[in-house]
Design a protein around this motif. Structure first.
Motif, short mmCIF file in Angstrom:
data_model
loop_
_atom_site.label_atom_id
_atom_site.label_comp_id
_atom_site.label_asym_id
_atom_site.label_seq_id
_atom_site.Cartn_x
_atom_site.Cartn_y
_atom_site.Cartn_z
N ILE A 93 0.85 -1.20 0.00
CA ILE A 93 0.00 0.00 0.00
C ILE A 93 0.88 1.25 0.00
N LEU A 94 0.66 2.12 -0.97
CA LEU A 94 1.17 3.49 -0.93
C LEU A 94 -0.02 4.36 -0.54
N GLU A 133 -10.99 3.47 2.55
CA GLU A 133 -10.54 2.46 1.58
C GLU A 133 -9.42 1.61 2.16
N LEU A 134 -8.47 2.23 2.83
CA LEU A 134 -7.35 1.46 3.38
C LEU A 134 -7.81 0.52 4.49
N GLU A 135 -8.76 0.96 5.30
CA GLU A 135 -9.33 0.06 6.31
C GLU A 135 -9.95 -1.16 5.63
N ALA A 136 -10.75 -0.93 4.61
CA ALA A 136 -11.44 -2.02 3.93
C ALA A 136 -10.44 -2.98 3.27
N PHE A 202 -2.84 3.78 11.51
CA PHE A 202 -3.08 2.61 10.65
C PHE A 202 -2.67 1.33 11.37
N VAL A 203 -1.51 1.33 12.04
CA VAL A 203 -1.06 0.10 12.70
C VAL A 203 -1.93 -0.25 13.89
N HIS A 204 -2.46 0.75 14.59
CA HIS A 204 -3.38 0.42 15.67
C HIS A 204 -4.63 -0.24 15.12
N PHE A 205 -5.11 0.25 13.98
CA PHE A 205 -6.30 -0.35 13.37
C PHE A 205 -6.07 -1.81 13.01
#
Length: 337
Positions: A93-94, A133-136, A202-205
């Motif tokens: 992912i970028l 989008e990145l979560e999904a 992001f890493v916590h998610f």
């Protein structure tokens, strides 16, 4: 006739910045790796045989943090041409591509503060749709995986650091994993920072919602594209390559561990941080030092020694302007199972 999908694999960064949709969205490399273009700046790679684990590798969550973006783009090319063996499923992912094009950290809001659904409170933000989008994409990638799950999110720092290359681990309440510390030592990270509260990174998610072994890497300083000496980060690059190849660890470098004991928040535009703009991350301050004030609010060092990380008085009110940490190396390693 050459398709633009060739550029996708040969120079993932350049292809992502162009913002095009590839003429071919999936295929197989000569080495048998299956690849799938998922979305702009997002590609899935699957080994020819049953995967041993799953690795999400991300960079560019902040658009001006260019060194790890270039590293990850080079790794994609090496996976495609067979120079980087692949035993794991891998999602590349970028993150904030629009900010990358403009050479800025973000457009409206810090993308790395919008995860775990916080983007819903900022529906007009340019970054909100990308966070969703990145979560999904991350949940889809990790869904159903019964083997080990990893997320390596690579960043660079705004300022210099006493420890040039360090890591941050999110806090989920789960026990610390020796496997993560072994990998960080293999990557020759000099220090690791342990959060004690949940966050919207992001890493916590991925750690909280996908049960991934997740870490943020801070590799050097912010620089424009093309001005990075990637050789300085060769150890982290090699460790990531060993991780996706399921190869044995090689390094067991010394690693200092620090734990967050306080967060300095900017409450208003009257906020003052008593830290010079050139003070490096992890600079130590003795007990009693007043580091910040904002109206009636004061922050004074309460331990014998505290170190400041990510001091930044220019953030928006309501956001973090610095973290205060103490050394917990011995206690942390003693606690690992």
């Amino acid at each position: 006739m050459t398709s633009n999908a060739d550029l996708l694999l040969d120079d993932f960064l350049a292809f992502s910045l162009k913002g095009e949709t590839p003429s071919i969205t999936q295929g197989t490399t000569r080495s048998g790796v299956r690849w799938t273009w998922q979305s702009h700046g997002i590609a899935l790679f699957e080994p020819a045989h049953a995967p041993t684990h799953s690795v999400l590798a991300s960079a560019g969550i902040h658009g001006d943090e260019t060194a790890p973006i270039e590293m990850l783009s080079r790794l994609v090319a090496d996976i495609a041409n067979g120079r980087a063996p692949l035993a794991a499923r891998m999602l590349v992912i970028l993150g904030n591509i629009d900010a990358m094009r403009g050479g800025t950290r973000y457009i409206n809001d810090d993308l790395n503060r919008l995860f775990s659904g916080r983007y819903k409170s900022l529906p007009q933000s340019h970054e909100a749709p990308r966070a969703a989008e990145l979560e999904a994409q991350a949940l889809q990638f990790f869904d159903g995986a019964t083997h080990a799950k990893w997320h390596i999110d690579m960043h660079t720092a705004i300022r210099a650091s006493v420890f040039e290359q360090f890591a941050l681990l999110p806090h989920t309440g789960a026990p610390l994993a020796r496997a993560m510390f072994d990998w960080l030592r293999d990557a020759r990270l000099q220090a690791v920072l342990l959060h004690k509260e949940k966050s919207n990174t992001f890493v916590h998610f991925t750690a909280q919602h996908a049960n991934a072994l997740a870490c943020t890497l801070e590799l050097g300083k912010v620089r424009p594209f093309g001005e990075n000496d990637l050789a300085r980060f060769a150890a982290s690059d090699a460790a990531l390559r060993r991780l996706i190849a399921d190869e044995a660890l090689k390094e067991q470098a010394p690693l200092r561990v620090f734990t967050v004991v306080a967060q300095i928040d900017k409450q208003s535009e009257h906020f003052v941080l008593n830290v010079a703009s050139d003070v490096p991350n992890f600079t130590a301050f003795p007990s009693g030092t007043e580091l910040a004030h904002d109206g009636a609010y004061r922050y004074r060092v309460s331990h014998d020694e505290e170190r400041i990380v990510f001091p930044n008085p220019r953030v928006k009110p309501g956001l973090r302007a610095g973290l205060m940490v103490i050394d917990t190396t011995d206690a942390t390693f003693a606690s690992l199972a």
